[in-house]
Design a protein around this motif. Structure first.
Motif, PDB file in Angstrom:
ATOM      1  N   THR A 131     -31.323  35.858 -31.686  1.00 38.45           N
ATOM      2  CA  THR A 131     -31.468  34.530 -31.474  1.00 38.45           C
ATOM      3  C   THR A 131     -32.888  34.092 -31.493  1.00 38.45           C
ATOM      4  OG1 THR A 131     -29.854  34.747 -29.565  1.00 38.45           O
ATOM      5  CG2 THR A 131     -31.275  32.848 -29.569  1.00 38.45           C
ATOM      6  N   LEU A 132     -33.074  32.989 -32.239  1.00 39.75           N
ATOM      7  CA  LEU A 132     -34.353  32.288 -32.409  1.00 39.75           C
ATOM      8  C   LEU A 132     -34.592  31.179 -31.435  1.00 39.75           C
ATOM      9  CD1 LEU A 132     -36.936  32.701 -34.382  1.00 39.75           C
ATOM     10  CD2 LEU A 132     -35.888  30.745 -35.965  1.00 39.75           C
ATOM     11  N   ALA A 133     -35.339  31.283 -30.598  1.00 39.39           N
ATOM     12  CA  ALA A 133     -35.465  30.145 -29.632  1.00 39.39           C
ATOM     13  C   ALA A 133     -36.466  29.060 -29.851  1.00 39.39           C
ATOM     14  CB  ALA A 133     -35.962  30.701 -28.230  1.00 39.39           C
ATOM     15  N   THR A 134     -35.930  27.773 -29.850  1.00 42.41           N
ATOM     16  CA  THR A 134     -36.871  26.738 -30.089  1.00 42.41           C
ATOM     17  C   THR A 134     -37.550  26.175 -28.916  1.00 42.41           C
ATOM     18  OG1 THR A 134     -35.101  25.074 -30.011  1.00 42.41           O
ATOM     19  CG2 THR A 134     -35.509  25.945 -32.125  1.00 42.41           C
ATOM     20  N   THR A 178     -38.369  39.643 -29.958  1.00 41.33           N
ATOM     21  CA  THR A 178     -39.149  40.935 -30.036  1.00 41.33           C
ATOM     22  C   THR A 178     -38.100  41.820 -29.614  1.00 41.33           C
ATOM     23  OG1 THR A 178     -41.169  39.767 -29.461  1.00 41.33           O
ATOM     24  CG2 THR A 178     -41.021  42.013 -29.231  1.00 41.33           C
ATOM     25  N   PRO A 179     -37.795  42.939 -30.241  1.00 37.14           N
ATOM     26  CA  PRO A 179     -38.852  43.429 -31.337  1.00 37.14           C
ATOM     27  C   PRO A 179     -37.826  42.755 -32.587  1.00 37.14           C
ATOM     28  CG  PRO A 179     -37.208  45.212 -30.924  1.00 37.14           C
ATOM     29  CD  PRO A 179     -37.163  44.259 -29.530  1.00 37.14           C
ATOM     30  N   GLY A 180     -38.306  42.319 -33.831  1.00 35.15           N
ATOM     31  CA  GLY A 180     -37.751  41.498 -35.079  1.00 35.15           C
ATOM     32  C   GLY A 180     -36.999  42.648 -35.968  1.00 35.15           C
ATOM     33  N   THR A 181     -36.235  43.483 -35.526  1.00 30.87           N
ATOM     34  CA  THR A 181     -35.709  44.516 -36.191  1.00 30.87           C
ATOM     35  C   THR A 181     -33.992  44.621 -35.995  1.00 30.87           C
ATOM     36  OG1 THR A 181     -37.599  45.969 -36.027  1.00 30.87           O
ATOM     37  CG2 THR A 181     -35.510  46.828 -36.806  1.00 30.87           C
ATOM     38  N   LEU A 182     -33.390  44.741 -37.184  1.00 30.06           N
ATOM     39  CA  LEU A 182     -31.763  44.778 -37.091  1.00 30.06           C
ATOM     40  C   LEU A 182     -31.464  46.287 -37.472  1.00 30.06           C
ATOM     41  CD1 LEU A 182     -30.692  41.368 -38.396  1.00 30.06           C
ATOM     42  CD2 LEU A 182     -30.889  41.976 -36.081  1.00 30.06           C
ATOM     43  N   SER A 183     -30.570  46.767 -36.896  1.00 30.77           N
ATOM     44  CA  SER A 183     -30.049  47.812 -37.049  1.00 30.77           C
ATOM     45  C   SER A 183     -28.532  48.161 -37.487  1.00 30.77           C
ATOM     46  CB  SER A 183     -30.409  49.000 -36.056  1.00 30.77           C
ATOM     47  OG  SER A 183     -31.899  49.046 -36.128  1.00 30.77           O
ATOM     48  N   LEU A 209     -36.898  32.338 -42.690  1.00 29.46           N
ATOM     49  CA  LEU A 209     -36.571  33.827 -42.053  1.00 29.46           C
ATOM     50  C   LEU A 209     -36.400  34.737 -43.410  1.00 29.46           C
ATOM     51  CD1 LEU A 209     -34.266  33.569 -39.132  1.00 29.46           C
ATOM     52  CD2 LEU A 209     -36.791  34.380 -39.110  1.00 29.46           C
ATOM     53  N   THR A 210     -37.244  35.848 -43.638  1.00 21.28           N
ATOM     54  CA  THR A 210     -37.285  36.685 -44.523  1.00 21.28           C
ATOM     55  C   THR A 210     -37.045  38.063 -44.117  1.00 21.28           C
ATOM     56  OG1 THR A 210     -38.637  35.202 -45.630  1.00 21.28           O
ATOM     57  CG2 THR A 210     -38.400  37.523 -46.687  1.00 21.28           C
TER      58      THR A 210
END
Length: 695
Positions: free
Chosen positions: A26-29, A7-12, A43-44
Motif C-alpha cells: 500500500t502506498l498511502a497518500t 517500509t520496508p520497500g521490499t517484495l519477496s 514506482l520502479t
C-alpha cells in the motif's frame, strides 16, 4: 508531502508461488487543502535477486479532491462617468494554489444599460482576461468605464459575466455574474466621505478615537431630503479586532461592520462618528499595527447618494507606549578612577518580542576622545534579541589620568538611532563628567618676616603638567596685632592667578607694608586661601594660611615746611599758595596733614536804609545762605539768583586739591589736606598747591 513510501520497500516471492500471482503493498497518500490538480509519481523495481525484471516501472496518479472556486463579487454600483469596479476572486478552502495559472475570461451584457451609450463593454477588450498565478494574490478587480451624459434617467444596469476559465487546476464557478448599477449623476443630491484619511494612535490602555463620516449636500440642497443608510466595514491589516482594538457597536460576521445612517433633515457637514478603543497588550510589536474603516460602496441605501473621497480611514496604532529607550543622565567619575559606565534601558512593561538595535553617538565637550577618555568596547551599538535579559546594558569608557590642570571636563553619549522606531525617553543624552584630580593649592610657607617695604606671599599649585586653563586662587587678610587697614596695603583684587599655558606651579603677590613714625614692636597679621577657583577648581591643602610678622622700626621723620600760609581777607579774589614736603628718608608712605584757617566773612550791602547781610563760612563747606525778606537785595552770586522770599541756596565746594588729596571737614572753621607719598624716594621734594577763592 503527497504520499508515504512503505517500509520496508521490499517484495519477496517464496518457493512454490504460482506464475502470475501478485505481491501487493500500500502506498498511502496525504490529504491536504492545496489545489494542485493531478499529480503523479513513478514506482520502479530495482535490485531483483534470482530473477529478471521485465516491466520495471509503473506510473501512479494521485487525483486532487481540492478545487479552486472562481467567483465574481456581488452587485456593484457606480455613478455615470465613473468606472465601475467589479471584484473577481479565487476561493480556496485553505492551503495554496499549486497547480499553475488560472485564467478567467470576462464579458459584459446589456440589461437596462446599453453598450456603448451607457458603458464600454469587456467583450472585445484585453481587460476582460485576468490571470491568477501561484505567486499573485487571490483577488483582483476589473474596471468597466461608464459614460457621462446630460440625460436625467433612472438607474440602469448591465452584467459582468465569467465566460470561460482556463486552468489545469480543478475548479468550479461559484458566482458567474455580477450586476452593475449605473446611477444618474443628475439625480445625485448628496455625498458621504470620511473626515480624515488617516488617524495615528499610541498604544495606551483605553485611548480612544472617533472615526467620522461626513455628509455633503450637492446641487444647492440645504437639508437632506431622504435617509441615507450605509455600512461601515472594518478590515484588519495587521491589527486584530478584540486584541489590539475594540469598536463598540460593531458586529462580527465574515467582516466586522456596523449599520450607520444620515436621516432626512440633516444639514450639510453633519457627521456620523463611531468610537474605537485601543487595547494595550504590554508587549512591543515590531511594526505599526493598522486597520482600515471603510464605507461599503454597494450598500449605500439610496440611488441619490454617491461615495466621496476619502472613502476609508486608515487607523495606525503606534506602540511607543510600550517602547521607549532611555540612557543614564549623569555619570561623575574621578580622573583617577579609570572607568565610567553609561547604561541604556528599553523602558517596556512587557517583553522584547523582536530584534532591537540602538546606536549611540559620542560627542566631545571639554573632554577629548583619545586624550581624556576612550571607548573600550569597540562599536557603539547595543543589540537586543527576542527574550533578551537583562534589559539594562552598559558601555564602558576608559578614563585617562594626566598631570594637566584642566578642571572638570565632560563628554556626552546620546541615542542617535533606534531600529525599529522606538520612541526616545527622557533622558536620551548622558553626560559623563570627569572630575580633575590635578589641582591643589597651598602656601609655600606658613610664616613670613616683613622687614622691608613689602613682603611677597607665594602660592604653589601642586601641578606638574602645566595649566590648560587659567586658575584663580582667592586670598583674604585677617588682623592680628597689625591692622590690615593701617599697617599694610592690600592689593585689589587680592588673588594669585595661574595663567593658561603657564609652566611654573608657583605664583606670588606683593603686600605693601605701611611705615609710620610710632615706635612699635613686632606686629603680625594672617593671609589665608579662601578659594581654589571656580572653573576650574582646586583643592586647598596645608598650609592654607601664612602668618606675616612686621618687625618694629622707628623711621626718620619726613620734613614738612611749617610756615603759616596767609590768605588775605581783602584784596585778591583768587589766590594760590604752595606747601613743600621734603623726604629725608626712604619710607613706604607718608601722611601729611596741613591745617589752615578758612574763617572768611562775606559782607554785602545795598542802600543805607537796608540792613547788612552777612554770613560766616566759605563756599568750600557747602554753607547754606538764606535770603532775608528784602525785595531789593541784589543776587548773592551771578549763578545763584534767589527769586522768592526765604529761599535757600547751598554753595558747592570749589577747592581743587588734585588727585592725591581730599578735604576732610571737621568744623565750620578748618579743614585738612591729606597727601600720601606712597612712591617717595630719599631726598625727594613734593610741592602741592592750595588754590582758594575768597567768599
Amino acid at each position: 508531502m503527497d504520499y508515504l513510501y512503505p517500509t520496508p520497500g521490499t517484495l519477496s516471492f517464496t518457493p512454490g508461488t504460482m506464475s502470475g500471482s501478485p505481491q501487493c503493498f500500500t502506498l498511502a497518500t496525504i490529504q491536504d487543502d492545496d489545489v494542485e490538480g493531478v499529480h503523479t509519481l513513478v514506482l520502479t523495481l530495482v535490485n531483483a535477486t534470482a530473477g529478471t525484471l521485465i516491466l520495471g516501472s509503473s506510473l501512479v496518479t494521485i487525483t486532487d479532491d481540492d478545487v479552486v472556486g472562481v467567483s465574481l463579487a456581488d452587485a456593484a454600483s457606480t455613478v455615470e462617468g465613473r468606472p465601475a469596479e467589479v471584484i473577481i476572486s479565487l476561493v480556496l478552502i485553505s492551503g495554496k494554489l499549486m497547480c499553475g495559472d488560472v485564467i478567467v475570461h470576462l464579458s459584459t451584457m446589456d440589461m437596462t444599460a446599453t453598450e456603448p451609450a451607457d458603458y464600454m463593454g469587456l467583450s472585445a477588450s484585453p481587460d476582460g482576461v485576468l490571470t491568477f498565478t501561484p505567486e499573485t494574490g487571490l483577488s483582483t478587480s476589473v474596471l468597466v468605464a461608464t459614460v457621462l451624459d446630460d440625460i436625467t434617467e433612472v438607474p440602469e444596469t448591465f452584467l459582468v459575466k465569467i465566460t470561460d476559465v482556463t486552468t489545469e487546476c480543478p475548479y468550479n464557478v461559484q458566482n458567474s455574474a455580477s450586476t452593475v448599477t449605473i446611477r444618474d449623476r443628475e439625480r445625485i443630491t448628496s455625498s458621504i466621505q470620511f473626515v480624515t484619511p488617516e488617524i495615528v494612535l499610541t498604544e495606551r490602555e483605553g485611548e480612544t478615537v472617533d472615526v467620522c463620516v461626513e455628509l455633503l449636500l450637492l446641487n444647492n440642497q440645504t437639508v437632506l431630503e431622504h435617509n441615507v443608510s450605509f455600512n461601515l466595514i472594518i478590515g484588519s491589516i495587521n491589527a486584530t479586532f478584540g486584541v489590539d482594538f475594540t469598536a463598540p457597536g460593531f458586529k462580527l460576521s465574515s467582516f466586522i461592520f456596523i449599520r450607520a445612517v444620515f436621516v432626512e433633515g440633516d444639514d450639510n457637514g453633519t457627521t456620523c462618528c463611531h468610537t474605537l478603543i485601543v487595547v494595550d497588550d504590554n508587549d512591543f510589536e515590531d511594526t505599526i499595527e493598522d486597520f482600515v474603516v471603510s464605507i461599503h460602496p454597494t450598500l449605500i441605501s439610496t440611488e441619490y447618494t454617491l461615495l466621496g473621497d476619502p472613502s476609508f480611514t486608515r487607523v495606525l496604532i503606534n506602540d511607543t507606549g510600550d517602547a521607549s529607550v532611555t540612557i543614564t543622565e549623569l555619570v561623575s567619575v574621578s580622573e583617577a578612577n579609570g572607568t565610567a559606565e553609561v547604561c541604556v534601558s528599553p523602558g517596556i512593561t512587557g517583553s522584547i518580542t523582536a530584534t532591537l538595535s540602538i546606536t549611540l553617538q559620542v560627542n566631545d565637550r571639554r573632554a577629548v576622545m583619545g586624550e581624556d577618555y576612550s571607548h573600550s568596547g569597540g562599536e557603539l551599538d547595543i543589540m537586543y534579541t527576542e527574550g533578551d535579559s537583562p534589559l539594562v546594558k552598559c558601555l564602558t569608557f576608559a578614563i585617562r589620568e594626566d598631570e594637566i590642570l584642566e578642571g572638570d571636563h565632560e563628554f556626552t553619549v546620546s541615542i542617535s538611532h533606534v531600529q525599529p522606531n522606538w520612541a526616545l525617553g527622557t533622558p536620551s543624552v548622558a553626560t559623563v563628567n570627569i572630575i580633575d584630580n590635578d589641582a591643589e593649592v597651598r602656601f609655600v610657607t606658613s610664616e613670613l618676616i616683613a622687614n622691608e617695604t613689602s613682603v611677597s606671599v607665594c602660592v604653589e599649585s601642586g601641578v606638574s603638567g602645566g595649566f590648560e586653563t587659567a586658575l584663580t586662587v582667592g586670598l583674604a587678610a585677617q588682623d592680628g596685632t597689625a591692622s590690615t587697614l593701617e599697617d599694610v596695603s592690600i592689593p585689589e583684587p587680592f588673588q594669585v592667578v595661574f595663567s593658561e599655558g603657564q609652566n611654573t606651579s608657583t605664583g606670588c603677590i606683593d603686600i605693601l607694608i605701611l611705615r609710620d613714625a610710632a615706635d612699635e614692636g613686632d606686629e603680625h597679621f594672617t593671609i589665608s586661601i579662601t578659594s581654589g577657583g571656580t572653573e576650574p577648581s582646586a583643592r586647598i591643602t596645608s598650609p592654607s594660611a601664612v602668618t606675616i610678622t612686621i618687625q618694629g622700626n622707628d623711621p626718620t621723620p619726613t620734613t614738612v615746611n611749617d610756615e603759616a600760609i596767609s590768605l588775605p581777607v581783602l584784596g585778591a579774589i583768587i589766590g594760590v599758595s604752595s606747601i613743600v614736603i621734603v623726604v629725608t628718608s626712604c619710607v613706604a608712605a607718608i601722611l601729611v596733614y596741613i591745617c589752615y584757617s578758612k574763617r572768611v566773612f562775606r559782607q554785602q550791602k545795598t542802600r543805607s536804609d537796608d540792613p547788612v547781610y552777612a554770613t560766616v563760612g566759605s563756599k568750600d563747606d557747602g554753607v547754606t545762605v538764606t535770603k532775608p525778606l528784602s525785595p531789593r537785595q541784589p543776587p548773592i552770586t551771578d549763578n545763584a539768583i534767589i527769586t522768592s522770599p526765604n529761599e535757600s541756596y547751598t554753595y558747592p565746594p570749589i577747592m581743587n586739591l588734585g588727585v592725591h588729596r581730599e578735604i576732610i571737614t571737621t568744623s565750620l572753621n578748618d579743614a585738612y589736606i591729606v597727601a600720601t607719598l606712597a612712591d617717595a624716594t630719599e631726598n625727594d621734594t613734593e610741592t602741592y598747591e592750595v588754590r582758594y577763592e575768597l567768599a
